[in-house]
Write an enzyme that holds these catalytic residues in place. Structure first.
Site, short mmCIF file in Angstrom:
data_model
loop_
_atom_site.label_atom_id
_atom_site.label_comp_id
_atom_site.label_asym_id
_atom_site.label_seq_id
_atom_site.Cartn_x
_atom_site.Cartn_y
_atom_site.Cartn_z
CD GLU A 44 0.03 -24.11 -86.58
OE1 GLU A 44 -0.19 -24.10 -85.46
OE2 GLU A 44 0.10 -25.07 -87.26
CG MET A 55 -4.69 -4.50 -66.81
SD MET A 55 -4.51 -2.98 -66.11
CE MET A 55 -3.45 -2.34 -67.42
CE LYS A 58 -1.26 -32.39 -100.99
NZ LYS A 58 -0.37 -33.17 -99.69
CG PHE A 91 -7.91 -35.33 -91.83
CD1 PHE A 91 -8.22 -35.47 -90.38
CD2 PHE A 91 -6.72 -34.95 -92.17
CE1 PHE A 91 -7.29 -35.35 -89.30
CE2 PHE A 91 -5.71 -35.18 -91.35
CZ PHE A 91 -5.88 -35.12 -89.91
CD GLN A 92 -5.05 -31.68 -90.34
OE1 GLN A 92 -4.40 -31.49 -91.27
NE2 GLN A 92 -4.79 -31.75 -89.06
C1 LIG Z 1 -5.66 -13.61 -74.59
C2 LIG Z 1 -6.18 -12.50 -73.54
N1 LIG Z 1 -6.72 -13.09 -72.42
C3 LIG Z 1 -7.10 -12.21 -71.43
C4 LIG Z 1 -6.68 -10.95 -71.42
C5 LIG Z 1 -7.44 -10.18 -70.42
N2 LIG Z 1 -6.21 -9.44 -69.69
C6 LIG Z 1 -5.62 -8.22 -69.86
S1 LIG Z 1 -4.38 -8.14 -68.93
C7 LIG Z 1 -4.48 -9.49 -68.14
C8 LIG Z 1 -3.62 -9.93 -66.96
C9 LIG Z 1 -2.00 -9.93 -67.61
O1 LIG Z 1 -1.24 -10.52 -66.88
P1 LIG Z 1 0.23 -10.46 -66.81
O2 LIG Z 1 0.72 -11.00 -68.30
O3 LIG Z 1 0.77 -11.25 -65.77
O4 LIG Z 1 0.61 -8.92 -66.74
P2 LIG Z 1 0.61 -8.06 -65.41
O5 LIG Z 1 -0.76 -7.20 -65.70
O6 LIG Z 1 0.58 -8.86 -64.27
O7 LIG Z 1 1.81 -7.05 -65.70
C10 LIG Z 1 -5.82 -10.12 -68.56
C11 LIG Z 1 -5.82 -11.61 -68.14
C12 LIG Z 1 -6.19 -10.67 -72.66
N3 LIG Z 1 -6.00 -9.03 -72.63
N4 LIG Z 1 -5.62 -11.46 -73.62
#
Ligand SMILES: Cc1ncc(C[n+]2csc(CCOP(=O)(O)OP(=O)(O)O)c2C)c(N)n1
Ligand SMILES: [Mg+2]
Lengths: 555, 167
Positions: free
Chosen positions: A51, A464, A163, A113-114
């Site tokens: 979803e 990042m 529902k 449920f749900q």
């Molecule tokens: C759902 C979610 N969890 C954690 C983060 C924190 N976060 C921001 S960028 C990042 C790393 C992203 O890694 P990747 O997709 O491999 O991209 P890269 O920076 O290596 O290009 C994280 C963990 C986020 N933005 N969203």
């Protein structure tokens, strides 16, 4: 015509011009799915793998098409799986209608449920939501939900339908598609004040955001800039609204904004904010932000005026109306000194060496190969910023990226939705981390033969976060080295998509040209170095005067 | 009521769940409510929520803008301090004993509080007034031993011939 609630849901969606919806079935929406089956020649339903993916698809669909994106899910876990997708649409002001089933009224409140209080859960992340008690209210509630979603400042609206309401019957009278309510017209006094502030300014700068994209204000912004000799920058959400080929457009602002754009805004004496909320990511320390400049803010949402930074003039109205009147009213200006300053900044920007590295080259290569109207979707991380920085956006509304929420895992669903919304091949740039979050939607892309090319920047790290650890945490790489053994090419193939491997610019270009010309989904796994950085970088809570542009911060 | 607070009247559709929507916005945006009362108005379609907030901690314009954005909110008015008539009601139960009885009665009559329940061990009093008056009354009751008390929070109207709803 006496119809059941489930029939009314489908008839109302069709009546409102909805052609495609995304979703996932379950016990409390099975009646609606039965009607979708019977009406599959009139409305198309795309079955996602999860979803969350369906919600992001509705979001991507809305961004690419400008129409309301619709997602349908069952009660309980189906509904809670939508939450991230709804929050994402909320923070980026995307028009979305989320429909959920719920347990019958007689079971509500008993932890059946749900059963989940999804209107309660989504209260702070929807523009509004509804729980439909009676079938008699159903059609009008859906119409009103669509109207709210697309009116004024757009956003997601959720309608929860128990529902028994789907089974109950009542008279249905079809209606016309609802009109969206626009913003109020611009106030002449505000326009006059803005014109006089511009007359006094020596270094005007137009800073626009997602609101300008929703309003389609790009041409007006360019026209105003030409008339008053202003330069232009945007927040990440504003990308693609003004073409990068426009000489006055200096690019993105913010933590990883373009050098000349960020510096120019810091040096300007008048900032004209258009559909932009001056978010902390874009401005840095909001109290120190461009303290020397006067600020005008134009937004359809009055609650945005002065919310994050102090402003000298705020106008809550239709952006395009304001700009049209302002262009008419304002005296033309020529500011050679300002131009000279900007040229100098552009020169400094061109000298910086950090623009030449594999992912940047790859982004530029894609930029050259694809048609200008191609939707470019991203996930979240370094790869997202590199695309924002180096892609040459020329077509309006071609940037599909999660701004406000910064949702890793947004990309796959959003790119699928964007392909449906635009009717064209979408290119998704993703990272190995983000792709791991919703790669199950590859199955959806293959099943429906979605035209989609995925470019995976594979650095083996959560790049990042690693960059922050490098710069601010003494290179202690806690839990950001993925060390996974995933073979993304084999993975793509196992889903039924064509996979390519590349490790330098030449092999990438070749792979991309082929991948882009295929019919269904394709994926390119591009190996890149794990220690590349997104630069320039403003320290969190910092200012534009001191950017990190290499190993060292500017003095 | 202290000078540092202000009162707003929020007219909302008289529907299920609307109070939650309003208060949830306060929580989410970090606005701190001092007192809140809700009740019917002259028009049965609308309820009125009267909220008092501290001046220093509240970005008033932002609060009003955010309130106006809520779908079920019809009208938001700041009650101007010079025009406001503000009242609170309190019920308070204090210990009763032969030694203190007369003194409690005297204090009550000075503050125009009513004794509404009486037993050998306890007295229940009702008082209406502005916040300062009620605070002062509580201070006066403390030595007798407060058993329980309950305040309504502020309700307020503006002086003059108009209704805020139709203004
Ligand atoms: C759902 C979610 N969890 C954690 C983060 C924190 N976060 C921001 S960028 C990042 C790393 C992203 O890694 P990747 O997709 O491999 O991209 P890269 O920076 O290596 O290009 C994280 C963990 C986020 N933005 N969203
Ligand atoms: Mg990565």
């Amino acid at each position: 015509m006496r119809l059941s609630g489930a029939e009314i849901v489908v008839e109302t969606l069709i009546e409102q011009g909805i052609k495609t919806i995304f979703g996932y079935p379950g016990g409390t929406v099975i009646d609606i799915y039965d009607q979708l089956y019977r009406n599959s020649d009139r409305i198309e339903h795309i079955l996602a793998a999860h979803e969350q993916g369906a919600a992001h698809a509705a979001d991507g669909y809305a961004r690419a098409s400008g129409e309301v994106g619709v997602v349908l899910a069952t009660s309980g876990p189906g509904a809670t799986n939508l939450v991230t997708g709804i929050a994402n649409a909320y923070l980026d002001s995307v028009p979305m209608l989320a429909i959920t089933g719920n347990v019958p009224n007689s079971l509500i409140g008993r932890d059946s449920f749900q059963e989940i209080d999804i209107t309660g859960i989504t209260l702070p992340i929807t523009k509004h939501n509804f729980f439909v008690h009676r079938v008699e209210d159903l059609a009008d509630t859906l119409r009103e939900a669509i109207r709210i979603a697309k009116s004024g400042r757009p956003g997601p609206v959720l309608v929860d339908i128990p529902k028994d309401v789907q089974g109950a019957k009542c008279e249905f009278i079809s209606a016309k598609p609802v009109e969206k309510k626009g913003g109020v017209p611009a106030d002449d006094a505000d326009v006059a004040k803005a014109a006089s502030m511009i007359a006094e300014a020596g270094r005007p700068f137009i800073y626009f955001g997602g609101g300008a994209v929703r309003a389609g204000a790009g041409e007006l912004i360019a026209k105003l800039a030409d008339k008053i000799d202003a330069y232009i920058g945007c927040s990440m959400m504003g990308l693609s609204e003004v073409p990068v080929s426009n000489k006055r457009f200096l690019g993105m602002q913010g933590m990883h904004g373009h050098y000349a754009s960020s510096k120019a805004m810091a040096k300007s004496d008048l900032i004209i904010g258009v559909g932009v909320r001056f978010s902390d990511r874009a401005t840095g320390n909001t109290s120190k932000f461009s303290a020397g400049a006067r600020k005008i803010q134009i937004d359809i949402d009055s609650a945005e005026l002065g919310k994050n930074v102090d402003i000298n003039l705020g106008a809550a109205c239709d952006i395009c109306d304001f700009l049209t009147k302002l262009i008419d009213k304002v005296e033309a200006k020529q500011l050679p000194n300002w131009e000279a300053k900007i040229e100098k900044l552009k020169g400094q920007e061109a000298e910086q060496e950090f623009t030449d590295f594999l992912p940047a080259d790859a982004v530029r290569a894609v930029s050259e190969i694809v048609t200008p109207d191609t939707e470019i979707a991203t996930d979240v991380g370094q790869h997202q910023m590199w695309v924002a920085q180096y892609f040459g956006f020329e077509g309006k509304r071609t940037w599909i990226s999660s701004g406000g929420l910064g949702t890793m895992g947004f990309g796959m669903g959003a790119a699928i939705g964007s392909s449906y919304g635009s009717g064209k091949r979408t290119v998704l740039f993703t990272g190995d981390g983000s792709f791991g979050m919703n790669l199950n939607e590859l199955a959806t892309a293959v099943t429906y033969n979605v035209p989609l090319t995925i470019v995976l920047f594979n650095n083996g790290v959560l790049g990042m976060v690693r960059q922050w650890q490098t710069l601010f945490y003494d290179k202690k790489y806690s839990n950001t080295t993925l060390n996974r053994k995933t073979d993304f090419v084999a993975l793509a193939e196992s889903f039924g998509a064509k996979g390519y491997r590349a490790n330098d610019l030449e092999s990438f270009k070749k792979a991309f040209a082929d991948a882009y010309s295929q019919e269904g989904p394709t994926l390119i796994d591009l190996t890149i170095d794990k220690d590349l950085k997104v630069l320039p970088m403003m320290r969190p809570g910092g200012t534009f005067d001191k950017l990190i542009i290499g190993e060292e911060a500017e003095e | 009521m202290s000078k540092n607070s202000f009162v707003i009247a929020v007219y909302v559709e008289n529907k299920y769940g609307v109070l939650t929507r309003v208060t949830s916005m306060f929580t989410r945006r970090g606005f701190n409510i001092d007192t809140l009362t809700v009740g019917e108005t002259e028009d049965p379609n609308y309820s009125r929520i009267t909220i008092s907030l501290s001046n220093e901690k509240t970005d008033r314009a932002q609060l009003i803008n955010q309130l106006k954005k809520l779908y079920n909110v019809k009208k938001v008015e700041v009650i101007s301090p010079d025009m406001a008539i503000k009242r609170e009601l309190m019920l308070i139960k204090v210990k009763n004993s032969p030694d203190t009885r007369a003194e409690i009665r005297d204090t009550a009559s000075v503050f125009r509080a009513k004794i509404i329940d009486y037993s050998a061990d306890a007295m229940c009093l009702e008082i209406t007034g502005d916040t300062n008056k009620i605070d002062a009354f509580i201070d006066n009751m403390k030595p007798f031993g407060i058993i329980e008390m309950c305040r309504t929070g502020i309700v307020a109207l503006e002086r003059g011939p108009e209704s805020m709803l139709s203004k």
